[in-house]
Design an enzyme around this catalytic site. Structure first.
Site, PDB file in Angstrom:
ATOM      1  N   HIS A  48       4.606  -3.894 -50.991  1.00 54.85           N
ATOM      2  CA  HIS A  48       4.208  -4.676 -52.151  1.00 54.85           C
ATOM      3  C   HIS A  48       5.388  -4.614 -53.120  1.00 54.85           C
ATOM      4  O   HIS A  48       5.474  -3.726 -53.968  1.00 54.85           O
ATOM      5  CB  HIS A  48       2.958  -4.086 -52.810  1.00 54.85           C
ATOM      6  N   THR A  49       6.295  -5.547 -52.988  1.00 59.89           N
ATOM      7  CA  THR A  49       7.512  -5.492 -53.813  1.00 59.89           C
ATOM      8  C   THR A  49       7.204  -5.651 -55.296  1.00 59.89           C
ATOM      9  O   THR A  49       7.972  -5.183 -56.147  1.00 59.89           O
ATOM     10  CB  THR A  49       8.501  -6.586 -53.389  1.00 59.89           C
ATOM     11  N   CYS A  50       6.074  -6.330 -55.606  1.00 59.66           N
ATOM     12  CA  CYS A  50       5.721  -6.486 -57.023  1.00 59.66           C
ATOM     13  C   CYS A  50       5.459  -5.135 -57.672  1.00 59.66           C
ATOM     14  O   CYS A  50       5.635  -4.982 -58.885  1.00 59.66           O
ATOM     15  CB  CYS A  50       4.473  -7.356 -57.153  1.00 59.66           C
ATOM     16  N   PHE A  51       5.022  -4.170 -56.877  1.00 58.69           N
ATOM     17  CA  PHE A  51       4.670  -2.862 -57.421  1.00 58.69           C
ATOM     18  C   PHE A  51       5.544  -1.744 -56.859  1.00 58.69           C
ATOM     19  O   PHE A  51       5.229  -0.562 -57.005  1.00 58.69           O
ATOM     20  CB  PHE A  51       3.197  -2.566 -57.119  1.00 58.69           C
TER      21      PHE A  51
END
Length: 821
Positions: free
Chosen positions: A786-789
């Site tokens: 999860h690159t956003c997190f």
């Protein structure tokens, strides 16, 4: 008065004359002449407030002036307008040094004994004997003597008035030894008392610091004071003794500073102001067990004394900073103590009712910051690296709430020039803030602006009876047409829309942008946007430097769009893969440019050689004129650096002007059109931001491209684990083994796979909130993220390192594109 080797004596400001004719120091007797025999040679001279003492090379004493306190060694009140001899009281001995104070004379003879004349005594009386005194000093009402110990090293003997009936104080080193080696008493009541050695040490410490003249004369080298101070506050001394010493320091410093603030203090000369620097070191009191200057009275006195100096005093202070403080001492003895006091001033306490109270030292904070700002500027002026930017970062300022800093910034932004000059603002002192603090403040400013724009477009839906807000600037593009779609969309968008929160959507992909998609978007866009093979950037420096192509005069829209995209990256806190030289960041901040900012290293080297050339045949050797030539598409181009420059040769006399004009042409004039378009685009996004002004060029570069150093050990130390993993899980240990053994290229790809960016944020990987989450039991599945997190989803491959290496390696290679996030 001074006595150089030429035997010239200069009383006051009278003309220089050789013996035997030199002008009288008394301006009321302008025609008076003092004569000496031609065979008299002076080895030392001293002036008190109203009298003068000379020591001849043969050891004879010559005196003249007022004698109201017996300072001439003559019968009291018997003054002399001419030089009169005074003999040593003991046959066979002679004087080697004389010092003069207010109403007294201090003398050192050839066997190391010290004599005094004055203060009511009209004959030379021995005040120190058998102490092996090496040198003496006097001023005002104070005297000091430096003695040689048994080892031959200098030992400090301090006193203010010599009393022949009193025992001379012990030297401070012996007192320190005695205090630190005192065995703690087994009696609990006795252990709460100050030891006798501690009492004596406290007394002598107070005596040392209460007289600025003494402090100045004893510590010509700040390293010696640092050594002493570390002993006074160091380990091995009981809490009660440390408190007694701290109290004595506070009392003595207060008295000393009050003496300096008196009307007769002459705080314009280097030797007079040096004690202010020495006093600062005593404020490095961060021992919670010792109460020191709880009211802040001393630090206020010190800062006011420094800030109240005349221009000449500041110049004198700067002279000492430049000459005697190496970096370690500059930071430890001048900067660190003030940062400690700043931290103390910003502390708050909470009473039993939960009411918060500011520190009593709070009122000193603006003064402390102003002194620190002076030292910060002084460190830049010296030309020698006495301190780094990070040496001034304040932990206390970093711990201030972002609400406090943001409100301070808003108030500063709304204030006029007069208000900014008369009120204290943290925003006006960015040197105290770390790059991380500045980044957080910029993000807060941008987020507030995003919210304002989103709410300004709020619409009421009559059907649902709801207010609808669109907080995003959506950018929907095709991955295969990234550049074209992006530029077209940006070009058609109003500036206010650009300042909403960016949300990137890749067509036909399920990724929901919570930050990771945006990061990948800018990574991919950077590859095309800053490709040096495009016409926008010069190919002269290869792919390691991105610099404007001065010959590209047909694509100003392209430069403007590049500026907009750089502004969007800054506005949305996304890193770019771009290699701008430092000159770009200096230009963005409106800072002046110079030879050191030249992009072409070979050209910079050549211009340095021109400036450094020592011959007088510059014109013949370098064969230059005030003209620049270069090739564009096989055709020679020329431009004159000044009118008629092609006919003006570069000579020894005008070469500095040539270099100045050449640098100005390369960095400014030749790319002005391209730069204006680029800056216009960037300002479309960042025009309302004043937080950008906080950054130094080096910090702005970190904000744009991140930290070049990838410390995976720091990342490991900061990583959190979820889903049943911890740092000792077998698969976690194997993961970090893989990371540490991987090549740099693999590490960069792993970082991009897990976070959406192959670069570290300001502060390095230790500042990255990275997580490793368990993605079920052992299975054939590949790791995902999860690159956003900044979260890596890692199946539990157990103890098999080979399985983890193979699966993770495949994921890294196939990382482009997003599934459901």
């Amino acid at each position: 008065m001074a006595v150089p080797d030429t035997q010239q004596i200069f009383p006051n400001n009278t003309p220089k004359k050789l013996f035997p004719n030199w002008a009288n120091w008394d301006t009321n007797q302008k025609n008076g002449v003092v004569s000496l025999a031609s065979d008299v040679a002076i080895s030392h001279a001293a002036c008190g407030n109203t009298h003068t003492v000379l020591v001849t090379r043969s050891g004879r004493l010559l005196v003249c002036g007022r004698n109201d306190q017996g300072q001439l060694g003559l019968p009291k009140d018997e003054e002399s307008d001419f030089l009169r001899p005074v003999n040593h009281p003991e046959v066979g001995k002679h004087y080697v040094t004389a010092e003069a104070g207010d109403g007294f004379t201090l003398l050192l003879d050839n066997v190391g004994n010290v004599y005094q004349m004055g203060h009511g005594t009209s004959t030379a009386e021995c005040v120190l004997s058998n102490k092996s005194i090496l040198t003496i000093a006097a001023g005002g009402n104070s005297k000091i003597a430096l003695a040689s110990g048994s080892t031959g090293s200098l030992r400090r003997q301090v006193s203010v008035s010599f009393d022949t009936n009193a025992t001379m104080p012990k030297n401070l080193e012996d007192l320190l030894d005695a205090t630190s080696t005192t065995n703690p008493s087994s009696n609990e009541e006795e252990s709460t008392k100050v030891s006798s050695a501690g009492q004596e040490l406290a007394s002598q410490t107070e005596e040392l610091v209460r007289y600025p003249e003494v402090l100045n004369s004893l510590f010509l080298d700040p390293f010696e004071l640092d050594h002493l101070y570390q002993g006074l506050v160091g380990a091995g001394i009981s809490k009660k003794d440390r408190q007694a010493i701290g109290t004595a320091m506070e009392k003595g410093i207060k008295l000393g500073l009050e003496r300096l603030r008196s009307a007769d203090a002459r705080m314009i000369y280097p030797e007079a102001v040096r004690c202010l620097l020495l006093y600062i070191a005593f404020f490095d009191q961060n021992d919670g067990d010792v109460v020191f200057d709880a009211s802040g009275e001393c630090i206020v006195l010190l800062c006011e004394s420094i800030l109240g100096l005349s221009f000449e005093g500041y110049k004198a202070l700067l002279t000492w900073v430049m000459t005697i403080y190496p970096r370690n001492l500059f930071v430890r003895m001048l900067i660190q103590p003030l940062l400690v006091q700043l931290e103390k001033g910003l502390k708050t306490s909470v009473d039993e009712n939960g009411v918060e109270h500011p520190s009593p030292v709070r009122n000193a904070v603006p003064l402390i910051v102003t002194v620190l700002r002076w030292f910060n500027k002084a460190s830049d002026m010296t030309g020698v690296e006495v301190a780094l930017a990070e040496d001034f970062y304040s932990k206390a300022v970093e711990e201030l709430s972002m609400t406090t800093l943001y409100q301070d910034m808003v108030t500063y932004k709304q204030a006029n020039h007069e208000q900014r000059s008369s009120h204290f603002f943290w925003f006006a002192n960015p040197f105290l803030m770390s790059p991380g603090t500045k980044r957080n403040l910029l993000e807060t400013e941008n987020q507030v602006e995003m919210y304002k724009l989103a709410t300004s477009d709020a619409k009421y839906d009559a059907e649902t009876r709801e207010i609808k807000i669109d907080p995003f600037f959506p950018l929907e593009i095709e991955r295969d047409h990234l550049m074209e779609h992006t530029l077209a969309k940006i070009k058609a968008t109003k500036g206010t829309e650009l300042r909403k929160k960016l949300r990137v959507i890749f067509k036909d992909e399920e990724g929901v942008d919570a930050g990771g998609v945006t990061r990948e978007f800018f990574q991919l866009l950077s590859q095309d946007l800053f490709d040096v093979s495009s016409s926008l950037w010069t190919t002269q420096y290869g792919d390691q430097i991105t610099w404007f192509n001065s010959d590209c005069t047909w694509d100003n829209d392209g430069y403007e769009l590049v500026g907009i995209l750089v502004g969007l990256a800054l506005y949305n806190s996304v890193l770019l893969d771009v290699h701008f030289p430092m000159a770009v960041y200096r230009k963005l901040l409106g800072l002046p440019l110079g030879l050191e900012d030249m992009v072409d290293e070979e050209l910079k080297k050549g211009l340095h050689q021109l400036l450094d050339y020592e011959g007088d045949d510059v014109e013949d050797v370098f064969c230059l004129t005030f003209e620049v030539t270069w090739m564009d598409l096989g055709k020679e181009q020329k431009v004159e650096l000044k009118p008629g420059g092609s006919d003006i040769p570069v000579t020894s006399d005008n070469r500095e002007e040539y270099v100045l004009l050449y640098v100005e042409w390369v960095l400014i004039d030749s790319i002005q059109e391209q730069w204006d378009a680029f800056e216009k685009g960037l300002m479309r996004v960042m025009e309302d931001s004043i937080t950008m002004d906080l950054f130094r060029p080096e910090e702005l570069k970190l904000l744009v491209v991140g930290s070049p150093e990838l410390d995976f050990k720091a990342l490991e130390a900061n990583t959190e684990y979820e889903g049943g993993y911890d740092k000792d899980s077998a698969v976690v240990r194997n993961f970090w083994r893989f990371v540490m053994e991987a090549s740099v290229e693999t590490q960069l790809n792993l970082l991009k796979f897990a976070t959406g960016s192959s670069m570290a944020p300001i502060g390095g990987l230790g500042e990255l909130d990275f997580k490793i989450q368990r993605a079920g039991p052992d299975s054939p599945q590949l790791p995902t993220s999860h690159t956003c997190f900044n979260t890596l989803l890692l199946p539990d491959y157990g103890d098999s390192y080979e399985k983890l290496r193979e699966r993770l390696g495949r994921s890294i290679l196939e990382c482009e594109g997003f599934g459901l996030e």
